[in-house]
Design a protein around this motif. Structure first.
Motif, PDB file in Angstrom:
ATOM      1  N   ILE A  94       4.429   0.905  -2.950  1.00  0.00           N
ATOM      2  CA  ILE A  94       4.593   2.135  -2.497  1.00  0.00           C
ATOM      3  C   ILE A  94       4.310   1.657  -1.051  1.00  0.00           C
ATOM      4  O   ILE A  94       4.045   1.236  -0.480  1.00  0.00           O
ATOM      5  CB  ILE A  94       3.075   2.561  -2.805  1.00  0.00           C
ATOM      6  CG1 ILE A  94       2.492   3.113  -3.805  1.00  0.00           C
ATOM      7  CG2 ILE A  94       3.030   3.977  -1.352  1.00  0.00           C
ATOM      8  CD1 ILE A  94       1.389   1.825  -4.529  1.00  0.00           C
ATOM      9  N   PRO A 111       7.713  11.256  -4.619  1.00  0.00           N
ATOM     10  CA  PRO A 111       8.138   9.555  -3.689  1.00  0.00           C
ATOM     11  C   PRO A 111       9.115   9.444  -4.843  1.00  0.00           C
ATOM     12  O   PRO A 111       9.365  10.158  -6.454  1.00  0.00           O
ATOM     13  CB  PRO A 111       7.292   9.093  -4.046  1.00  0.00           C
ATOM     14  CG  PRO A 111       6.210   9.262  -5.107  1.00  0.00           C
ATOM     15  CD  PRO A 111       6.424  10.517  -4.823  1.00  0.00           C
ATOM     16  N   THR A 136      -1.515   7.149  -2.313  1.00  0.00           N
ATOM     17  CA  THR A 136      -0.614   7.196  -3.731  1.00  0.00           C
ATOM     18  C   THR A 136      -0.614   6.525  -4.522  1.00  0.00           C
ATOM     19  O   THR A 136      -0.872   5.730  -5.464  1.00  0.00           O
ATOM     20  CB  THR A 136       0.988   7.340  -3.590  1.00  0.00           C
ATOM     21  OG1 THR A 136       1.264   8.189  -2.659  1.00  0.00           O
ATOM     22  CG2 THR A 136       1.536   6.552  -4.332  1.00  0.00           C
ATOM     23  N   ARG A 181       6.723  -1.196 -10.430  1.00  0.00           N
ATOM     24  CA  ARG A 181       7.595   0.215 -10.495  1.00  0.00           C
ATOM     25  C   ARG A 181       7.566   0.386  -8.193  1.00  0.00           C
ATOM     26  O   ARG A 181       6.363  -0.414  -8.295  1.00  0.00           O
ATOM     27  CB  ARG A 181       5.910   0.717 -10.997  1.00  0.00           C
ATOM     28  CG  ARG A 181       6.726   2.652 -10.923  1.00  0.00           C
ATOM     29  CD  ARG A 181       5.869   3.005 -11.251  1.00  0.00           C
ATOM     30  NE  ARG A 181       4.345   3.229 -11.125  1.00  0.00           N
ATOM     31  CZ  ARG A 181       3.633   4.254 -11.247  1.00  0.00           C
ATOM     32  NH1 ARG A 181       4.029   5.144 -11.670  1.00  0.00           N
ATOM     33  NH2 ARG A 181       2.485   4.142 -10.961  1.00  0.00           N
ATOM     34  N   THR A 193       2.286  -2.321  -9.032  1.00  0.00           N
ATOM     35  CA  THR A 193       3.108  -0.884  -8.398  1.00  0.00           C
ATOM     36  C   THR A 193       2.789  -1.511  -6.462  1.00  0.00           C
ATOM     37  O   THR A 193       2.461  -1.597  -6.194  1.00  0.00           O
ATOM     38  CB  THR A 193       2.640   0.106  -8.798  1.00  0.00           C
ATOM     39  OG1 THR A 193       2.095   0.707  -9.280  1.00  0.00           O
ATOM     40  CG2 THR A 193       3.395   1.054  -7.855  1.00  0.00           C
ATOM     41  N   GLU A 244      10.978   7.030  -7.591  1.00  0.00           N
ATOM     42  CA  GLU A 244      10.413   6.280  -8.191  1.00  0.00           C
ATOM     43  C   GLU A 244      11.384   5.118  -8.798  1.00  0.00           C
ATOM     44  O   GLU A 244      12.491   5.454  -8.815  1.00  0.00           O
ATOM     45  CB  GLU A 244       9.470   6.466  -9.950  1.00  0.00           C
ATOM     46  CG  GLU A 244       9.014   5.541 -10.123  1.00  0.00           C
ATOM     47  CD  GLU A 244       7.773   6.397 -11.076  1.00  0.00           C
ATOM     48  OE1 GLU A 244       7.626   5.206 -11.979  1.00  0.00           O
ATOM     49  OE2 GLU A 244       7.713   6.872 -11.082  1.00  0.00           O
ATOM     50  N   HIS A 261       7.867   6.644  -0.311  1.00  0.00           N
ATOM     51  CA  HIS A 261       8.114   8.581   0.412  1.00  0.00           C
ATOM     52  C   HIS A 261       8.100   8.120   1.555  1.00  0.00           C
ATOM     53  O   HIS A 261       8.322   7.016   2.766  1.00  0.00           O
ATOM     54  CB  HIS A 261       6.641   8.315   1.123  1.00  0.00           C
ATOM     55  CG  HIS A 261       5.041   8.901  -0.336  1.00  0.00           C
ATOM     56  ND1 HIS A 261       5.404  10.122  -0.989  1.00  0.00           N
ATOM     57  CD2 HIS A 261       4.087   8.098  -1.080  1.00  0.00           C
ATOM     58  CE1 HIS A 261       4.548   9.562  -2.399  1.00  0.00           C
ATOM     59  NE2 HIS A 261       3.541   8.278  -1.577  1.00  0.00           N
ATOM     60  N   LEU A 280       7.498   2.694  -5.549  1.00  0.00           N
ATOM     61  CA  LEU A 280       7.486   4.558  -4.882  1.00  0.00           C
ATOM     62  C   LEU A 280       7.787   4.172  -3.606  1.00  0.00           C
ATOM     63  O   LEU A 280       7.175   3.805  -3.391  1.00  0.00           O
ATOM     64  CB  LEU A 280       5.686   4.856  -5.362  1.00  0.00           C
ATOM     65  CG  LEU A 280       5.337   4.799  -6.729  1.00  0.00           C
ATOM     66  CD1 LEU A 280       3.651   5.506  -7.064  1.00  0.00           C
ATOM     67  CD2 LEU A 280       6.479   6.085  -8.063  1.00  0.00           C
TER      68      LEU A 280
END
Length: 442
Positions: free
Chosen positions: A205, A19, A376, A29, A203, A21, A33, A31
């Protein structure tokens, strides 16, 4: 016209998608994809929120909090939150594990902005209504009763309870025991949310087909989230208790549920890929050694396998299955023999089968947005990065019969196994003792 079939080449080596970032201004954070063609996108917000943060007297409060997140928010009270989710074509769910919380939405790509805002509402400003909390407490207590009425579930929770050190949080049920769940109040849930939900160590995602950069939408939903009082986190190590053997009495039961195993390793151990190969050979597939012998040849069971459950630190492994009461003693003796790879090492055919399985299933398992986002997020909550997957698959491909056998033999200590059996004690006590276990009856 040629009748020669075309040559079949081996598949190319697959790599876990890397991914992009970014870090938002508040430290979250992100990420991303990017998966062309995946028009249903997934967003997972992973919070570093281990269950060791719970007060021992009200264990289960983290799980109750997670279950009430979608019962209404400050912006969309009560059922209105669910109605808005449905209008946007979004599905929301939250899961609290031993290492942290995952709050997730799946939504058509064109509705991502609205879905992210709803996800942010649920974690930032949940209503945490008193009646909703009390209802979920009652549901959890009923859930515990159901778990204890199910012999297989009772065997699993008892096994973890006697295998792990009592000071380890995973030694107890993740969503709380009856006495601690009963003590959970609406104010306790609100206090837990105030103290532990926030952007620190969080995080996000995102996985799917993004025609536009999703970062501005993520920043709009979560970039201004702040909690200056958010408490720090320590992930405590997990240790084993002394090996033991326990028989949980179910008078008159015609079958027994069995767990036979020990304390293992986690994904950070360099032996992890080799252990997966060894574990697969012993009990990871339908025709692995345990099931082939105990089910197909002996007819002792409908199915038996070797399960591995890694934690953030350490883990467990166990032979699991349900057996006819009259064959439990014989099944235990054969199971221990089949678990012994030092006597019968991994064969080249078994090695190839295991490698083909692990390397072949990965591209399928992570081909969808939700599968990739979930994996992830799992890695993040285990303190690992997405690059770990490629190192793991490289380790699987590099395994040999010797390395897999050696790693398995190092970790699976056949001289220090813990046994839990749930069944009729009057019929099972002597056969289990004859199989070499000094059993304690509960």
């Amino acid at each position: 016209m040629s009748t020669t079939p075309p040559a079949v080449r081996p598949p190319a080596v697959w790599h876990y998608p890397r991914p992009t970032e970014t870090v938002l201004d508040n430290g979250i954070r992100v990420l991303v994809h990017h998966l062309p063609g995946q028009q249903v996108v997934s967003a997972v917000l992973a919070l570093d929120l281990p269950l060791t943060l719970e007060d021992r007297a009200i264990e289960g409060v983290a799980s109750i909090c997670s279950r009430v997140l979608d019962e209404g928010t400050a912006t969309h009270s009560g059922d209105r939150f669910a109605e808005v989710l449905e209008t946007e074509g979004a599905a929301f769910y939250a899961s609290q594990g031993f290492s942290g919380l995952q709050a997730m939405v799946d939504v058509p790509a064109g509705r991502l902005d609205a879905a992210l805002r709803l996800l942010a509402e649920a974690v930032r400003e949940p209503e945490l209504n008193g009646e909703d909390v009390e209802r979920h407490v009652a549901l959890r207590l009923a859930e515990i009763d159901q778990l204890r009425a199910n012999s297989a579930q009772l065997a699993a929770t008892t096994f973890r309870g006697v295998l792990l050190d009592p000071s380890s949080r995973p030694q107890r049920m993740g969503a709380g025991e009856p006495e601690t769940v009963r003590a959970i109040t609406p104010e306790a849930v609100r206090a837990f949310h105030r103290a532990h939900y926030g952007p620190a160590r969080a995080t996000l995602i995102l996985a799917g087909d993004f025609s536009e950069d999703p970062l501005p939408q993520a920043a709009a939903a979560l970039g201004d989230w702040a909690n200056p009082d958010q408490r720090s986190v320590v992930h405590e190590p997990v240790g084993p208790a002394a090996p033991t053997a326990v028989l949980v009495d179910r008078p008159g039961a015609v079958q027994a549920d069995l767990r036979l195993g020990g304390f293992g390793i986690d994904r950070t151990d360099p032996r992890w890929p080799d252990l997966q190969v060894g574990g697969y050979v012993v009990g990871g597939a339908f025709l692995s050694r345990l099931n082939r012998v105990l089910r197909e040849e002996r007819g002792f069971t409908y199915g038996v396998n070797l399960q591995q459950a890694p934690l953030r630190s350490g883990g467990t492994y166990a032979v699991t299955g349900s057996f006819r009461t009259e064959v439990v003693g014989a099944a235990l003796g054969e199971a221990r023999q089949l678990m012994d790879l030092s006597a019968n090492p991994v064969t080249p055919a078994e090695l190839a089968d295991a490698q083909n399985f692990f390397c072949g299933v990965a591209p399928l398992r992570y081909a969808t947005a939700d599968g990739l986002a979930d994996q992830t997020a799992l890695l993040v909550q285990q303190g690992l990065g997405p690059e770990w997957m490629n190192d793991y698959l490289t380790g699987i491909r590099a395994a040999t019969c010797e390395s897999a056998t050696a790693a398995y033999a190092e970790i699976v200590d056949l001289s220090a196994l813990t046994l839990v059996v749930v069944g009729d004690a009057a019929a099972l006590g002597d056969p289990i003792r004859d199989a070499g276990f000094d059993i304690t009856v509960r």
